[in-house]
Design an enzyme around this catalytic site. Structure first.
Site, PDB file in Angstrom:
ATOM      1  N   SER A 244      -6.326  78.864  -3.265  1.00  0.00           N
ATOM      2  CA  SER A 244      -7.292  78.024  -4.001  1.00  0.00           C
ATOM      3  C   SER A 244      -6.688  76.656  -4.330  1.00  0.00           C
ATOM      4  O   SER A 244      -7.383  75.626  -4.261  1.00  0.00           O
ATOM      5  CB  SER A 244      -7.785  78.728  -5.269  1.00  0.00           C
ATOM      6  OG  SER A 244      -6.715  79.172  -6.053  1.00  0.00           O
ATOM      7  N   HIS A 274      -7.048  87.216  -2.404  1.00  0.00           N
ATOM      8  CA  HIS A 274      -6.718  86.233  -3.452  1.00  0.00           C
ATOM      9  C   HIS A 274      -7.443  86.662  -4.742  1.00  0.00           C
ATOM     10  O   HIS A 274      -7.306  87.796  -5.189  1.00  0.00           O
ATOM     11  CB  HIS A 274      -7.127  84.847  -2.934  1.00  0.00           C
ATOM     12  CG  HIS A 274      -6.623  83.673  -3.719  1.00  0.00           C
ATOM     13  ND1 HIS A 274      -5.629  83.755  -4.652  1.00  0.00           N
ATOM     14  CD2 HIS A 274      -6.998  82.353  -3.702  1.00  0.00           C
ATOM     15  CE1 HIS A 274      -5.401  82.548  -5.166  1.00  0.00           C
ATOM     16  NE2 HIS A 274      -6.232  81.671  -4.604  1.00  0.00           N
ATOM     17  N   HIS A 321       2.558  90.392  -3.348  1.00  0.00           N
ATOM     18  CA  HIS A 321       2.386  88.953  -3.539  1.00  0.00           C
ATOM     19  C   HIS A 321       3.105  88.206  -2.420  1.00  0.00           C
ATOM     20  O   HIS A 321       4.129  88.662  -1.928  1.00  0.00           O
ATOM     21  CB  HIS A 321       2.935  88.496  -4.897  1.00  0.00           C
ATOM     22  CG  HIS A 321       2.386  87.178  -5.311  1.00  0.00           C
ATOM     23  ND1 HIS A 321       2.986  85.989  -4.968  1.00  0.00           N
ATOM     24  CD2 HIS A 321       1.274  86.852  -6.006  1.00  0.00           C
ATOM     25  CE1 HIS A 321       2.265  84.993  -5.452  1.00  0.00           C
ATOM     26  NE2 HIS A 321       1.217  85.488  -6.081  1.00  0.00           N
ATOM     27  N   ARG A 330       2.299  87.405 -15.413  1.00  0.00           N
ATOM     28  CA  ARG A 330       0.910  87.360 -15.881  1.00  0.00           C
ATOM     29  C   ARG A 330       0.393  88.780 -16.098  1.00  0.00           C
ATOM     30  O   ARG A 330      -0.403  89.034 -16.993  1.00  0.00           O
ATOM     31  CB  ARG A 330       0.038  86.597 -14.870  1.00  0.00           C
ATOM     32  CG  ARG A 330       0.528  85.169 -14.623  1.00  0.00           C
ATOM     33  CD  ARG A 330      -0.212  84.507 -13.472  1.00  0.00           C
ATOM     34  NE  ARG A 330       0.009  85.208 -12.212  1.00  0.00           N
ATOM     35  CZ  ARG A 330      -0.584  84.896 -11.068  1.00  0.00           C
ATOM     36  NH1 ARG A 330      -1.443  83.890 -11.016  1.00  0.00           N
ATOM     37  NH2 ARG A 330      -0.329  85.566  -9.956  1.00  0.00           N
ATOM     38  N   ASP A 376      -3.828  90.401 -10.948  1.00  0.00           N
ATOM     39  CA  ASP A 376      -5.140  91.052 -10.879  1.00  0.00           C
ATOM     40  C   ASP A 376      -5.098  92.540 -11.221  1.00  0.00           C
ATOM     41  O   ASP A 376      -6.152  93.154 -11.382  1.00  0.00           O
ATOM     42  CB  ASP A 376      -5.729  90.856  -9.477  1.00  0.00           C
ATOM     43  CG  ASP A 376      -5.894  89.382  -9.139  1.00  0.00           C
ATOM     44  OD1 ASP A 376      -6.402  88.648 -10.002  1.00  0.00           O
ATOM     45  OD2 ASP A 376      -5.501  88.961  -8.038  1.00  0.00           O
TER      46      ASP A 376
HETATM   47  N1  CMX Z   1      -1.033  97.545  -0.294  1.00  0.00           N
HETATM   48  C1  CMX Z   1      -0.798  97.943   0.985  1.00  0.00           C
HETATM   49  N2  CMX Z   1      -0.129  97.208   1.879  1.00  0.00           N
HETATM   50  C2  CMX Z   1       0.347  96.028   1.480  1.00  0.00           C
HETATM   51  C3  CMX Z   1       0.176  95.555   0.162  1.00  0.00           C
HETATM   52  C4  CMX Z   1      -0.565  96.355  -0.737  1.00  0.00           C
HETATM   53  N3  CMX Z   1      -0.830  95.976  -1.977  1.00  0.00           N
HETATM   54  N4  CMX Z   1       0.775  94.348   0.042  1.00  0.00           N
HETATM   55  C5  CMX Z   1       1.289  94.055   1.256  1.00  0.00           C
HETATM   56  N5  CMX Z   1       1.017  95.071   2.117  1.00  0.00           N
HETATM   57  C6  CMX Z   1       1.316  95.126   3.550  1.00  0.00           C
HETATM   58  C7  CMX Z   1       0.622  93.953   4.243  1.00  0.00           C
HETATM   59  O1  CMX Z   1      -0.755  94.236   4.450  1.00  0.00           O
HETATM   60  C8  CMX Z   1       1.450  93.838   5.511  1.00  0.00           C
HETATM   61  O2  CMX Z   1       1.080  94.879   6.366  1.00  0.00           O
HETATM   62  P1  CMX Z   1       0.975  94.638   7.985  1.00  0.00           P
HETATM   63  O3  CMX Z   1       2.334  94.180   8.389  1.00  0.00           O
HETATM   64  O4  CMX Z   1       0.591  95.982   8.493  1.00  0.00           O
HETATM   65  O5  CMX Z   1      -0.065  93.579   8.175  1.00  0.00           O
HETATM   66  C9  CMX Z   1       2.866  94.144   4.996  1.00  0.00           C
HETATM   67  O6  CMX Z   1       2.695  94.916   3.786  1.00  0.00           O
HETATM   68  C10 CMX Z   1       3.703  92.921   4.701  1.00  0.00           C
HETATM   69  O7  CMX Z   1       2.994  92.108   3.788  1.00  0.00           O
HETATM   70  P2  CMX Z   1       3.782  91.205   2.713  1.00  0.00           P
HETATM   71  O8  CMX Z   1       4.620  90.241   3.489  1.00  0.00           O
HETATM   72  O9  CMX Z   1       4.462  92.069   1.719  1.00  0.00           O
HETATM   73  O10 CMX Z   1       2.589  90.481   1.946  1.00  0.00           O
HETATM   74  P3  CMX Z   1       1.816  89.131   2.329  1.00  0.00           P
HETATM   75  O11 CMX Z   1       2.603  87.980   1.800  1.00  0.00           O
HETATM   76  O12 CMX Z   1       1.437  89.108   3.774  1.00  0.00           O
HETATM   77  O13 CMX Z   1       0.470  89.324   1.507  1.00  0.00           O
HETATM   78  C11 CMX Z   1      -0.867  89.839  -0.365  1.00  0.00           C
HETATM   79  C12 CMX Z   1       0.411  89.153   0.110  1.00  0.00           C
HETATM   80  C13 CMX Z   1      -1.073  89.492  -1.835  1.00  0.00           C
HETATM   81  C14 CMX Z   1      -2.047  89.300   0.446  1.00  0.00           C
HETATM   82  C15 CMX Z   1      -0.717  91.366  -0.151  1.00  0.00           C
HETATM   83  O14 CMX Z   1       0.360  91.841  -0.937  1.00  0.00           O
HETATM   84  C16 CMX Z   1      -1.979  92.137  -0.483  1.00  0.00           C
HETATM   85  O15 CMX Z   1      -2.847  92.285   0.396  1.00  0.00           O
HETATM   86  N6  CMX Z   1      -2.123  92.655  -1.758  1.00  0.00           N
HETATM   87  C17 CMX Z   1      -3.332  93.304  -2.182  1.00  0.00           C
HETATM   88  C18 CMX Z   1      -4.410  92.281  -2.507  1.00  0.00           C
HETATM   89  C19 CMX Z   1      -4.093  91.535  -3.798  1.00  0.00           C
HETATM   90  O16 CMX Z   1      -3.760  92.135  -4.810  1.00  0.00           O
HETATM   91  N7  CMX Z   1      -4.238  90.202  -3.776  1.00  0.00           N
HETATM   92  C20 CMX Z   1      -4.092  89.365  -4.982  1.00  0.00           C
HETATM   93  C21 CMX Z   1      -2.871  88.449  -4.956  1.00  0.00           C
HETATM   94  C22 CMX Z   1      -2.819  87.595  -6.198  1.00  0.00           C
HETATM   95  C23 CMX Z   1      -3.941  86.575  -6.208  1.00  0.00           C
HETATM   96  O17 CMX Z   1      -3.950  85.671  -5.358  1.00  0.00           O
HETATM   97  O18 CMX Z   1      -4.850  86.689  -7.050  1.00  0.00           O
END
Ligand code: CMX
Length: 436
Positions: A244, A274, A321, A330, A376
């Site tokens: 964002s 996000h 994250h 947070r 979140d």
């Molecule tokens: N549950 C399951 N798998 C997860 C995970 C979770 N909470 N967080 C990361 N992973 C997985 C990824 O999907 C990725 O899998 P693949 O290699 O199979 O694609 C792997 O672990 C590596 O990911 P990462 O490098 O640890 O995380 P990223 O930097 O790519 O992504 C985020 C970060 C936040 C998108 C991810 O942790 C996620 O999807 N979390 C759940 C959604 C969430 O809570 N988002 C809110 C973030 C805060 C905000 O912006 O408000």
């Protein structure tokens, strides 16, 4: 105006000093290398690539966010509060982010009054909202309403009249102040329209920005006002690379005005990876409770449900994250709030049990870089406790808060004269050739 607006005057002085210094070094040291970019960073969503200026906050992977050097626990201590309240006023954080100085109580009162004065929303915005089907997602309504305000943009109108570059920051500041002032009205309008049959609540101009928002939502009690003040403070900014913030920066760099830039940012916040994760977390918890037939699942039951979610190829919302590698401060601030203010709540207890269970499971997958809860993971449980249980609305609250950080940063971008953003893209063939 700059003579009678102390915040604007301060901002002008502070930002001009930085602008001059940046210009000087750009000329003398423009070719100096500050970092290198790896293959993994290009493929992996630009993680960690240092490529933009963002003055208002900095994110450390281990320690979490600092706003102009202050951590969240420090902000809770040092920012001005209302009356005997314990929670900081988000107005104070905006002041701090914009000019890098802690405001006095008087300065924050001035800002509350300014925003109250600028808060009126035009009739056509209400009409635009009324024209949308009531089941349109609240984030779509929010973004649309913000766009509908664009006709009042001082930046766009002055640009059309040939505004001098040196005035961009000033028009951006005025638009940002007006937009921030109006967001609680818009957000409350959407909430009352969708969930309370359009039974709107008149603002109370004596209240502060966050307190008035709580009042217009129609959730009673001082504790909910305190929660809103804390919520609107801690969600405000998370340095510049998150989707964002980066969207605001990118769109604003085309000299689209703050309304266009912020509406775009809200479309990014509305994604489930996000800001929409706050809605997804609570939906996931209630679905789990429903499928287990209990409001108070055991840790074993939660662990099984987490495994089921993962086996379906889904993420555990509220965990992980892109930058953080520790529990999000947070999340911790909201947990502390619950410990202080809430005696007995099944949903809060469930969030805490999930926290005891999920990190070990995510660690065991061997690929998740951060197994800890993010912002979140907790917010929905607090909102449900106070009766705000319309999950689809939650990201709007995040959006109202996010305006403080991204719009103060947008003022900085225009004041520093930052140019159109235009990074280099490459084909996968070119990239593979670099490492083959
Ligand atoms: N549950 C399951 N798998 C997860 C995970 C979770 N909470 N967080 C990361 N992973 C997985 C990824 O999907 C990725 O899998 P693949 O290699 O199979 O694609 C792997 O672990 C590596 O990911 P990462 O490098 O640890 O995380 P990223 O930097 O790519 O992504 C985020 C970060 C936040 C998108 C991810 O942790 C996620 O999807 N979390 C759940 C959604 C969430 O809570 N988002 C809110 C973030 C805060 C905000 O912006 O408000």
């Amino acid at each position: 105006m700059s003579n009678i607006d102390p915040l604007k005057k301060k901002f002008e002085t502070k930002s001009e000093k930085v602008r001059v210094e940046l210009r000087k070094y750009l000329k003398e040291k423009g070719d100096a290398k500050i970092d290198e970019v790896s293959f993994a960073q290009v493929v992996g969503g630009m993680r960690g690539v240092k490529s933009m200026i963002w003055e208002t906050s900095q994110l450390d992977p281990e320690e979490g966010i600092r706003f102009r050097g202050y951590s969240i626990p420090e902000l809770r201590k040092v920012l001005p509060k209302r009356n005997e309240g314990k929670e900081p006023l988000p107005e104070g954080l905006f002041w701090l982010m914009l000019v890098g100085e802690l405001p006095t109580d008087d300065q924050v009162s001035w800002l509350s009054a300014q925003w109250a004065k600028r808060a009126e929303i035009p009739k056509h915005t209400e009409k635009v909202l009324e024209a949308l089907p009531a089941d349109t997602h609240p984030m779509t309504q929010f973004s649309t309403a913000i766009l509908s305000l664009q006709s009042s943009s001082e930046f766009a109108n002055r640009y059309a009249e040939g505004m001098n570059k040196s005035e961009y920051w000033e028009a951006t500041y005025e638009d940002s102040m007006n937009l921030i002032a109006r967001l609680p009205r818009i957000a409350a309008y959407i909430y009352r329209r969708v969930y309370h049959n359009g039974d709107h609540i008149a603002p109370d101009p004596k209240l502060d920005w966050g307190g008035n928002f709580a009042h217009m939502l129609g959730i009673k009690g001082e504790d909910f006002k305190s929660l809103m003040r804390l919520y609107l403070t801690i969600h405000a900014d998370h340095e510049g690379g998150n989707a964002s913030a980066h969207t605001t920066h990118l769109v604003g760099s085309t000299l689209s005005d703050p309304y266009l830039a912020f509406s775009a940012a809200m479309n990014a916040l509305a994604g489930p990876l996000h800001g929409l994760a706050n809605q997804e977390v609570i939906k996931w918890i209630f679905k789990m409770c429903e499928s287990l037939g209990t409001n108070s699942p055991s840790k074993e039951q939660i662990a099984d449900y987490v495994q089921k979610t993962l086996s379906e190829g889904r993420v555990i919302p509220g965990y992980g994250h892109a930058v953080l590698r520790q529990p999000d401060p947070r999340f911790v601030a909201q947990k502390k709030f619950a410990e202080e203010y809430i005696d007995d709540s099944d949903v809060v207890e469930t969030v805490w049990k999930v926290y005891e269970v999920v990190p070990d499971i995510l660690k065991s997958l061997g690929k998740v870089k951060n197994p800890w809860p993010n912002v979140d993971a907790h917010s929905g449980a607090l909102l449900v406790h106070y009766g705000l249980n319309q999950f689809s609305y939650y990201t709007v609250l995040f959006g109202v808060s996010r305006a403080l950080g991204v719009l103060s940063s947008l003022c900085w971008s225009r004041a520093l004269g930052l140019p159109l953003e235009r990074p280099k893209s490459v084909t996968s063939e070119w990239l593979l050739n670099q490492v083959r």
